[in-house]
Design an enzyme around this catalytic site. Structure first.
Site, mmCIF file in Angstrom:
data_model
loop_
_atom_site.group_PDB
_atom_site.id
_atom_site.type_symbol
_atom_site.label_atom_id
_atom_site.label_comp_id
_atom_site.label_asym_id
_atom_site.label_seq_id
_atom_site.Cartn_x
_atom_site.Cartn_y
_atom_site.Cartn_z
ATOM 1 N NE ARG A 95 -29.576 17.112 19.416
ATOM 2 C CZ ARG A 95 -29.522 18.421 19.644
ATOM 3 N NH1 ARG A 95 -28.531 19.128 19.139
ATOM 4 N NH2 ARG A 95 -30.441 19.024 20.356
ATOM 5 C CE LYS B 83 -28.584 27.919 19.237
ATOM 6 N NZ LYS B 83 -29.758 27.319 18.557
ATOM 7 N NE ARG C 66 -34.674 20.385 20.188
ATOM 8 C CZ ARG C 66 -33.980 19.932 19.126
ATOM 9 N NH1 ARG C 66 -34.443 18.917 18.414
ATOM 10 N NH2 ARG C 66 -32.850 20.480 18.807
ATOM 11 N NE ARG D 83 -29.418 18.660 14.826
ATOM 12 C CZ ARG D 83 -29.577 19.715 15.629
ATOM 13 N NH1 ARG D 83 -28.955 20.847 15.373
ATOM 14 N NH2 ARG D 83 -30.378 19.627 16.669
ATOM 15 N NE ARG E 214 -32.376 26.376 24.250
ATOM 16 C CZ ARG E 214 -31.490 25.497 23.822
ATOM 17 N NH1 ARG E 214 -30.204 25.746 23.900
ATOM 18 N NH2 ARG E 214 -31.895 24.381 23.264
#
Ligand code: AMP
Length: 214
Positions: free
Chosen positions: A160, A13, A171, A127, A88
């Site tokens: 992160r 996203k 998540r 990531r 969300r």
């Protein structure tokens, strides 16, 4: 154009929102980024949100609503915006409609980015952000030249806090149980577009533009 991006963590996203922002000027509004800034600045809101974010749970609807209201009212969002990570859950979708209605606007398109589960895991665990250039990279998927470019600029590859395996599982679980119901919400509103997001950044971006008709 006012766009909602739907998709699991790691579906891309943020990457696609940045490309749309660059080309069309609609700002990317990421509640995750706004919250991470608040955490880094150690504001009251950041202190309240930190533990929840570290666990991969959703912070309270009221906290994010305040952030969204302020951001959407900013002058650069007047001609459009791309919501990345908001709403969300169904309650937030209702909050959003209540914020937009008095402004005489509504969501024009919700784009669902579809990616298989095993790819999501690799995208999330791999990531990294380059501390020098701010560029999003992935230790599994980025070209060596891109990683070298970061290191040559004196950058480090930063992970992160919530991109560790345990938090990632949570998540993804939170996405399935709380966020995925929004797919039906936007389908009923007749603004839903689904795109195959398991491809190169440029291929996915092409599908995106086709879906949006821009
Ligand atoms: P993201 O960068 O979108 O993956 O968001 C990172 C974390 O920020 C999430 O796991 C949540 O803890 C929090 N967060 C981001 N957006 C929201 C939202 N709309 N509602 C509640 N929590 C959020």
């Amino acid at each position: 154009m006012r766009i909602v991006l739907l998709g699991a963590p790691g579906s891309g996203k943020g990457t696609q929102a940045k490309k749309l922002q660059e080309e069309f000027g609609w700002p990317q509004v990421s509640t995750g980024d706004l919250l991470r800034s608040a955490v880094a600045a150690e504001t009251e809101l950041g202190k309240k949100a930190k533990a929840t974010m570290d666990a991969g749970e959703l912070v309270s609807d009221d906290l994010v609503l305040g952030l969204i209201e302020e951001r959407i009212a900013a002058p650069d969002a007047a001609a459009g915006f791309i919501l990345d990570g908001y709403p969300r859950n169904p309650a937030q979708a209702g909050d959003l409609e209540r914020v937009l209605a008095p402004m005489g606007i509504a969501i024009d398109a919700a784009v669902l980015m579809d990616v298989p589960f095993d790819i999501l895991m690799k995208r999330l665990t791999g990531r990294r952000t380059c501390s020098a250039t701010g560029k999003l990279l992935n230790i599994y998927f980025s070209a060596q030249a891109e990683i070298d470019e970061c290191l040559a600029a004196g950058g480090e590859l930063i992970q992160r806090a919530d991109d560790n395996e345990e938090t990632i599982r949570n998540r993804l679980e939170v996405y399935s149980s709380q966020t995925a119901p929004l797919i039906e919400h936007y389908r009923s509103a007749e603004v839903l577009h689904t795109i195959d997001a398991d491809g190169s950044v440029d291929d996915v971006y092409r599908s995106f533009r086709e879906a949006l008709g821009v």
